[in-house]
Motif scaffolding. Structure first.
Motif, PDB file in Angstrom:
ATOM      1  N   TRP A  68       1.326   6.674  -6.290  1.00 18.75           N
ATOM      2  CA  TRP A  68       0.517   7.046  -7.317  1.00 18.75           C
ATOM      3  C   TRP A  68       0.828   8.823  -6.819  1.00 18.75           C
ATOM      4  CZ3 TRP A  68      -2.333  11.127  -4.705  1.00 18.75           C
ATOM      5  CH2 TRP A  68      -3.591  11.707  -4.367  1.00 18.75           C
ATOM      6  N   LYS A  69       1.636   9.074  -5.850  1.00 17.89           N
ATOM      7  CA  LYS A  69       2.559  10.314  -5.685  1.00 17.89           C
ATOM      8  C   LYS A  69       2.852  11.059  -6.777  1.00 17.89           C
ATOM      9  CE  LYS A  69       1.451  10.562  -1.041  1.00 17.89           C
ATOM     10  NZ  LYS A  69       2.245  10.878   0.791  1.00 17.89           N
TER      11      LYS A  69
ATOM     12  N   GLU B   7       0.762  -1.290  -0.206  1.00 18.83           N
ATOM     13  CA  GLU B   7       0.020   0.081   0.456  1.00 18.83           C
ATOM     14  C   GLU B   7       1.157   1.240  -0.018  1.00 18.83           C
ATOM     15  OE1 GLU B   7      -3.583   0.444  -0.217  1.00 18.83           O
ATOM     16  OE2 GLU B   7      -3.104  -1.950  -0.431  1.00 18.83           O
ATOM     17  N   GLU B   8       1.832   1.183   0.659  1.00 15.50           N
ATOM     18  CA  GLU B   8       2.756   2.459   0.349  1.00 15.50           C
ATOM     19  C   GLU B   8       2.794   2.555  -0.443  1.00 15.50           C
ATOM     20  OE1 GLU B   8       6.162   1.885   4.293  1.00 15.50           O
ATOM     21  OE2 GLU B   8       4.235   2.106   5.112  1.00 15.50           O
TER      22      GLU B   8
ATOM     23  N   LYS C  66       1.990   1.731  -3.330  1.00 13.17           N
ATOM     24  CA  LYS C  66       1.132   2.295  -4.476  1.00 13.17           C
ATOM     25  C   LYS C  66       0.858   3.741  -3.958  1.00 13.17           C
ATOM     26  CE  LYS C  66      -0.861  -2.221  -4.737  1.00 13.17           C
ATOM     27  NZ  LYS C  66      -2.676  -2.880  -4.681  1.00 13.17           N
ATOM     28  N   THR C  67       1.240   3.834  -2.300  1.00 11.47           N
ATOM     29  CA  THR C  67       0.999   5.245  -3.153  1.00 11.47           C
ATOM     30  C   THR C  67       1.831   6.019  -2.390  1.00 11.47           C
ATOM     31  OG1 THR C  67      -0.287   4.877  -0.582  1.00 11.47           O
ATOM     32  CG2 THR C  67       0.769   7.339  -0.922  1.00 11.47           C
ATOM     33  N   ILE C  68       3.043   6.293  -3.199  1.00  4.73           N
ATOM     34  CA  ILE C  68       4.043   6.621  -3.307  1.00  4.73           C
ATOM     35  C   ILE C  68       4.199   6.722  -5.298  1.00  4.73           C
ATOM     36  CG2 ILE C  68       7.435   6.806  -4.143  1.00  4.73           C
ATOM     37  CD1 ILE C  68       6.914   5.629  -1.059  1.00  4.73           C
TER      38      ILE C  68
END
Length: 152
Positions: free
Chosen positions: A18-19, A11-12, A14-16
């Motif tokens: 996305w950012k 999840e981390e 994926k978040t990175i």
């Protein structure tokens, strides 16, 4: 590593990702907006005059540099935070590994001591077997002598 921590890491990441995509989109959009703004408000065509190109460069640099520098600074600090987290996680894993290595060394020492005791027991058993074998040999010799002596 547990399944839950693996899910958190995924999840981390994926978040990175996305950012990163959002940052690239913002950067590209800002470049387009600045170019469109310049050409629509000032000239609308490509000039052959050097001073116009100088003014254009100053406008682009003055407008985009602070914004792109802020994005770059954000990602620099984000990468440092990520590295610090990874270092902290690595330290924890190294501590756990050291603890497991100590326990393994203790178990190896116990194993060596057990092997020594087992060797001592085997040695005593062999010595007793040798003594029993000698005693048996002496009895056989005595029986042979008695058989020969009494048969005559």
């Amino acid at each position: 590593m547990s399944k839950q921590s693996n899910n958190l890491e995924v999840e981390e990441f994926k978040t990175i990702e996305w950012k990163i995509k959002i940052s690239l989109f913002i950067g590209f959009a800002l470049i387009c907006i600045v170019l469109i703004t310049y050409f629509s408000n000032f000239h609308g065509y490509l000039s052959k005059n050097d001073s116009t190109w100088g003014t254009f460069g100053d406008f682009i640099g003055g407008t985009l540099n602070p914004i792109l520098a802020a994005l770059g600074f954000y990602w620099l600090t984000a990468s440092i935070r990520l590295q610090l987290k990874e270092l902290r996680d690595t330290r924890e894993v190294l501590k756990e590994t050291a603890i497991h290595q100590e326990k393994l060394a203790e178990l190896e020492n116990i194993n060596v001591e057990t092997q020594k005791k087992l060797f001592e027991i085997q040695q005593l058993t062999l010595e007793k077997q040798i003594i029993a074998s000698k005693s048996q040999q002496e009895q056989i010799s005595l029986q042979n002598f008695e058989n020969i002596f009494f048969s005559c």
